[in-house]
Design a protein around this motif. Structure first.
Motif, PDB file in Angstrom:
ATOM      1  N   GLU A 151      30.810 -45.410 -32.735  1.00  0.00           N
ATOM      2  CA  GLU A 151      31.121 -45.913 -31.391  1.00  0.00           C
ATOM      3  C   GLU A 151      32.281 -45.117 -30.792  1.00  0.00           C
ATOM      4  OE1 GLU A 151      29.439 -48.117 -29.455  1.00  0.00           O
ATOM      5  OE2 GLU A 151      27.978 -47.865 -31.068  1.00  0.00           O
ATOM      6  N   GLY A 152      33.298 -44.831 -31.616  1.00  0.00           N
ATOM      7  CA  GLY A 152      34.395 -44.000 -31.142  1.00  0.00           C
ATOM      8  C   GLY A 152      33.942 -42.597 -30.800  1.00  0.00           C
ATOM      9  N   PHE A 153      33.079 -42.045 -31.634  1.00  0.00           N
ATOM     10  CA  PHE A 153      32.537 -40.702 -31.391  1.00  0.00           C
ATOM     11  C   PHE A 153      31.798 -40.650 -30.051  1.00  0.00           C
ATOM     12  CE2 PHE A 153      29.103 -37.597 -31.824  1.00  0.00           C
ATOM     13  CZ  PHE A 153      29.771 -36.477 -32.300  1.00  0.00           C
ATOM     14  N   LYS A 154      30.977 -41.647 -29.782  1.00  0.00           N
ATOM     15  CA  LYS A 154      30.214 -41.672 -28.525  1.00  0.00           C
ATOM     16  C   LYS A 154      31.119 -41.680 -27.305  1.00  0.00           C
ATOM     17  CE  LYS A 154      26.211 -44.188 -30.376  1.00  0.00           C
ATOM     18  NZ  LYS A 154      25.505 -45.495 -30.362  1.00  0.00           N
ATOM     19  N   LEU A 155      32.295 -42.297 -27.440  1.00  0.00           N
ATOM     20  CA  LEU A 155      33.225 -42.388 -26.305  1.00  0.00           C
ATOM     21  C   LEU A 155      33.718 -41.020 -25.856  1.00  0.00           C
ATOM     22  CD1 LEU A 155      35.310 -45.526 -27.315  1.00  0.00           C
ATOM     23  CD2 LEU A 155      33.875 -45.296 -25.271  1.00  0.00           C
ATOM     24  N   LEU A 156      33.659 -40.021 -26.739  1.00  0.00           N
ATOM     25  CA  LEU A 156      34.067 -38.678 -26.323  1.00  0.00           C
ATOM     26  C   LEU A 156      33.274 -38.228 -25.100  1.00  0.00           C
ATOM     27  CD1 LEU A 156      34.468 -36.980 -29.804  1.00  0.00           C
ATOM     28  CD2 LEU A 156      36.266 -37.199 -28.080  1.00  0.00           C
ATOM     29  N   GLY A 157      32.010 -38.599 -25.049  1.00  0.00           N
ATOM     30  CA  GLY A 157      31.182 -38.212 -23.915  1.00  0.00           C
ATOM     31  C   GLY A 157      31.692 -38.771 -22.598  1.00  0.00           C
ATOM     32  N   LYS A 158      32.272 -39.951 -22.643  1.00  0.00           N
ATOM     33  CA  LYS A 158      32.796 -40.582 -21.423  1.00  0.00           C
ATOM     34  C   LYS A 158      33.913 -39.754 -20.809  1.00  0.00           C
ATOM     35  CE  LYS A 158      34.852 -44.922 -19.807  1.00  0.00           C
ATOM     36  NZ  LYS A 158      35.201 -46.320 -20.156  1.00  0.00           N
ATOM     37  N   PHE A 159      34.648 -39.014 -21.653  1.00  0.00           N
ATOM     38  CA  PHE A 159      35.801 -38.244 -21.177  1.00  0.00           C
ATOM     39  C   PHE A 159      35.535 -36.738 -21.185  1.00  0.00           C
ATOM     40  CE2 PHE A 159      37.385 -42.270 -22.866  1.00  0.00           C
ATOM     41  CZ  PHE A 159      38.109 -42.738 -21.765  1.00  0.00           C
ATOM     42  N   ASP A 160      34.241 -36.371 -21.237  1.00  0.00           N
ATOM     43  CA  ASP A 160      33.848 -34.953 -21.269  1.00  0.00           C
ATOM     44  C   ASP A 160      34.522 -34.228 -22.427  1.00  0.00           C
ATOM     45  OD1 ASP A 160      32.187 -35.142 -18.988  1.00  0.00           O
ATOM     46  OD2 ASP A 160      33.953 -35.015 -17.692  1.00  0.00           O
ATOM     47  N   GLY A 161      34.675 -34.920 -23.542  1.00  0.00           N
ATOM     48  CA  GLY A 161      35.320 -34.336 -24.712  1.00  0.00           C
ATOM     49  C   GLY A 161      34.296 -33.868 -25.735  1.00  0.00           C
ATOM     50  N   SER A 162      34.666 -32.868 -26.492  1.00  0.00           N
ATOM     51  CA  SER A 162      33.834 -32.381 -27.590  1.00  0.00           C
ATOM     52  C   SER A 162      34.470 -32.808 -28.915  1.00  0.00           C
ATOM     53  CB  SER A 162      33.697 -30.861 -27.533  1.00  0.00           C
ATOM     54  OG  SER A 162      34.979 -30.242 -27.556  1.00  0.00           O
ATOM     55  N   PHE A 163      33.744 -32.570 -30.003  1.00  0.00           N
ATOM     56  CA  PHE A 163      34.231 -32.944 -31.328  1.00  0.00           C
ATOM     57  C   PHE A 163      34.252 -31.722 -32.221  1.00  0.00           C
ATOM     58  CE2 PHE A 163      33.645 -34.494 -35.712  1.00  0.00           C
ATOM     59  CZ  PHE A 163      34.760 -35.318 -35.799  1.00  0.00           C
ATOM     60  N   ASP A 164      35.421 -31.406 -32.786  1.00  0.00           N
ATOM     61  CA  ASP A 164      35.532 -30.335 -33.766  1.00  0.00           C
ATOM     62  C   ASP A 164      35.205 -30.910 -35.137  1.00  0.00           C
ATOM     63  OD1 ASP A 164      37.481 -27.444 -33.428  1.00  0.00           O
ATOM     64  OD2 ASP A 164      36.562 -28.487 -31.747  1.00  0.00           O
ATOM     65  N   LEU A 165      34.165 -30.381 -35.746  1.00  0.00           N
ATOM     66  CA  LEU A 165      33.600 -30.906 -36.987  1.00  0.00           C
ATOM     67  C   LEU A 165      34.112 -30.105 -38.181  1.00  0.00           C
ATOM     68  CD1 LEU A 165      31.349 -32.609 -38.515  1.00  0.00           C
ATOM     69  CD2 LEU A 165      29.866 -30.619 -38.082  1.00  0.00           C
ATOM     70  N   GLN A 166      34.839 -30.750 -39.073  1.00  0.00           N
ATOM     71  CA  GLN A 166      35.279 -30.097 -40.302  1.00  0.00           C
ATOM     72  C   GLN A 166      34.794 -30.898 -41.501  1.00  0.00           C
ATOM     73  OE1 GLN A 166      39.303 -28.416 -40.684  1.00  0.00           O
ATOM     74  NE2 GLN A 166      39.331 -29.213 -42.770  1.00  0.00           N
ATOM     75  N   VAL A 167      33.880 -30.288 -42.265  1.00  0.00           N
ATOM     76  CA  VAL A 167      33.281 -30.923 -43.435  1.00  0.00           C
ATOM     77  C   VAL A 167      33.059 -29.868 -44.513  1.00  0.00           C
ATOM     78  CG1 VAL A 167      32.101 -32.762 -42.142  1.00  0.00           C
ATOM     79  CG2 VAL A 167      30.947 -30.560 -42.503  1.00  0.00           C
ATOM     80  N   TRP A 168      32.732 -30.329 -45.711  1.00  0.00           N
ATOM     81  CA  TRP A 168      32.308 -29.443 -46.794  1.00  0.00           C
ATOM     82  C   TRP A 168      30.802 -29.200 -46.697  1.00  0.00           C
ATOM     83  CZ3 TRP A 168      36.256 -27.163 -48.813  1.00  0.00           C
ATOM     84  CH2 TRP A 168      37.462 -27.840 -49.051  1.00  0.00           C
ATOM     85  N   PRO A 169      30.292 -28.173 -47.358  1.00  0.00           N
ATOM     86  CA  PRO A 169      28.856 -27.879 -47.264  1.00  0.00           C
ATOM     87  C   PRO A 169      27.951 -29.052 -47.627  1.00  0.00           C
ATOM     88  CG  PRO A 169      29.986 -25.980 -48.182  1.00  0.00           C
ATOM     89  CD  PRO A 169      31.011 -27.086 -48.074  1.00  0.00           C
ATOM     90  N   TRP A 170      28.362 -29.862 -48.600  1.00  0.00           N
ATOM     91  CA  TRP A 170      27.503 -30.976 -49.013  1.00  0.00           C
ATOM     92  C   TRP A 170      27.472 -32.107 -47.994  1.00  0.00           C
ATOM     93  CZ3 TRP A 170      31.612 -29.049 -51.887  1.00  0.00           C
ATOM     94  CH2 TRP A 170      32.817 -29.773 -51.850  1.00  0.00           C
ATOM     95  N   GLN A 171      28.256 -31.999 -46.923  1.00  0.00           N
ATOM     96  CA  GLN A 171      28.241 -33.004 -45.857  1.00  0.00           C
ATOM     97  C   GLN A 171      27.481 -32.531 -44.619  1.00  0.00           C
ATOM     98  OE1 GLN A 171      32.765 -33.255 -46.096  1.00  0.00           O
ATOM     99  NE2 GLN A 171      32.266 -35.402 -45.688  1.00  0.00           N
ATOM    100  N   LEU A 172      26.961 -31.323 -44.642  1.00  0.00           N
ATOM    101  CA  LEU A 172      26.392 -30.731 -43.437  1.00  0.00           C
ATOM    102  C   LEU A 172      25.121 -31.442 -42.974  1.00  0.00           C
ATOM    103  CD1 LEU A 172      26.986 -26.966 -44.235  1.00  0.00           C
ATOM    104  CD2 LEU A 172      28.088 -28.285 -42.419  1.00  0.00           C
ATOM    105  N   GLU A 173      24.299 -31.909 -43.895  1.00  0.00           N
ATOM    106  CA  GLU A 173      23.068 -32.570 -43.466  1.00  0.00           C
ATOM    107  C   GLU A 173      23.369 -33.896 -42.776  1.00  0.00           C
ATOM    108  OE1 GLU A 173      19.685 -32.519 -46.032  1.00  0.00           O
ATOM    109  OE2 GLU A 173      20.284 -30.628 -46.977  1.00  0.00           O
ATOM    110  N   GLU A 174      24.386 -34.598 -43.266  1.00  0.00           N
ATOM    111  CA  GLU A 174      24.800 -35.824 -42.584  1.00  0.00           C
ATOM    112  C   GLU A 174      25.348 -35.500 -41.192  1.00  0.00           C
ATOM    113  OE1 GLU A 174      27.575 -39.804 -43.358  1.00  0.00           O
ATOM    114  OE2 GLU A 174      27.870 -38.024 -44.593  1.00  0.00           O
ATOM    115  N   ALA A 175      26.079 -34.392 -41.085  1.00  0.00           N
ATOM    116  CA  ALA A 175      26.610 -33.971 -39.784  1.00  0.00           C
ATOM    117  C   ALA A 175      25.488 -33.602 -38.825  1.00  0.00           C
ATOM    118  CB  ALA A 175      27.556 -32.786 -39.969  1.00  0.00           C
ATOM    119  N   ALA A 176      24.439 -32.957 -39.347  1.00  0.00           N
ATOM    120  CA  ALA A 176      23.296 -32.610 -38.503  1.00  0.00           C
ATOM    121  C   ALA A 176      22.626 -33.869 -37.954  1.00  0.00           C
ATOM    122  CB  ALA A 176      22.303 -31.777 -39.303  1.00  0.00           C
ATOM    123  N   LYS A 177      22.550 -34.895 -38.785  1.00  0.00           N
ATOM    124  CA  LYS A 177      21.969 -36.158 -38.317  1.00  0.00           C
ATOM    125  C   LYS A 177      22.826 -36.770 -37.210  1.00  0.00           C
ATOM    126  CE  LYS A 177      20.007 -40.539 -39.921  1.00  0.00           C
ATOM    127  NZ  LYS A 177      20.445 -41.269 -38.727  1.00  0.00           N
TER     128      LYS A 177
END
Length: 302
Positions: A151-177
């Protein structure tokens, strides 16, 4: 060839005399090992000094772990004052701040960030390992699947904000989802997806994760911090990671960054950019312009 005019899409500044950074004042068990050499103030003049012989034209500042118990908008306000100083040459042109997206009141924090002209988005570091405590930068694992966090992530769209994604390789598929589920929020992958392992299986995991990210059209990527992950790096040793990332995601979705001053532990500033220049020497001028400058202008709105 020579380094073309470029935008550094990922650097930090810290003023230890005036601002709160607990990880710099009291060392932690960091996966890079001894980082005492960067436990000192690093200001906009230090960035300009590093780039004195190469054509840095704009920069993007990414949150530097300002004390999470303090107001995160304080960092954005300080960086805006840096950018507004004529001696800064307008840098940083984009400010990626911090907000705890799990906070039920995060909308108010985002609204205050957005009042600063150069603010562009949020990084909430999500790195997690079940096995290695010093690989954990997040409060818990699987935040990307947590309903409150989303829900917090979605709010970025309200403020024309982007999200900088920092994860390990084993988290990338979850990030893609996450990217495919919430396509209205632009996501910018940090640090070449952090390929920490070098075994064949680990490299396959990294590539498979990048391929998954490629299915989400709202995701772009920064090629950076390869020294942090290969502390005796050379242009030759990072070459495959640079080219594989560009090959998998496409030249239109990649850009370069320094990760300074963290990566100053492993080389000087110009050496990083000269390596990117060397690795892309066979690319067309149009492709190099995208990688070094215009993709950054598009994705960070600068």
């Amino acid at each position: 060839m020579t380094v073309p005019p470029f935008i550094d899409t990922h650097h930090h500044l810290w003023d230890l005399e005036n601002n709160p950074y607990p990880w710099l004042t009291e060392p932690i068990d960091h996966f890079v090992g001894d980082y005492s050499a960067i436990r000192k103030s690093w200001l906009i003049g230090d960035l300009h000094e590093g780039a004195k012989d190469i054509p840095l034209v704009k920069s993007v500042h990414v949150q530097a772990e300002w004390d999470h118990n303090a107001d995160p908008v304080g960092e954005t306000a300080w960086l805006q004052s840096v950018a507004d100083d004529p001696n800064s040459k307008g840098m940083p042109h984009a400010i990626i701040g911090f907000a705890n997206l799990s906070d039920p009141n995060v909308e108010a924090t985002l609204e205050r960030h957005a009042q600063h002209a150069n603010w562009r988005g949020i990084r909430h570091m999500l790195n997690w390992s079940d096995d290695k405590p010093n690989f954990r930068f997040a409060e818990t694992g699987r935040l990307m699947s947590d309903a409150q966090w989303r829900e917090g992530f979605k709010l970025l769209g309200k403020f024309d904000g982007s999200f900088d994604l920092q994860v390990w390789p084993w988290q990338l598929e979850e990030a893609a989802k996450l990217g495919n589920d919430i396509p209205e929020v632009p996501m910018i992958l940090n640090h070449t997806a952090m390929p920490i392992g070098r075994s064949p299986g680990e490299l396959r995991e990294w590539r498979k994760g990048l391929e998954a990210l490629g299915t989400a059209p709202n995701i772009s990527a920064k090629i950076s911090a390869l020294g942090m992950l290969d502390q005796t790096w050379t242009a030759e040793s990072i070459w495959p990671f640079v080219l594989d990332t560009i090959d998998i995601l496409g030249v239109d979705r990649c850009m370069f960054a320094s990760n300074f001053p963290v990566d100053s532990l492993f080389s000087d500033y110009a050496t990083v950019w000269n390596a990117y220049d060397e690795i892309t020497s066979d690319f067309t001028e149009e492709e190099r312009t995208k990688l070094f400058r215009t993709n950054a202008e598009k994705y960070y709105r600068i």
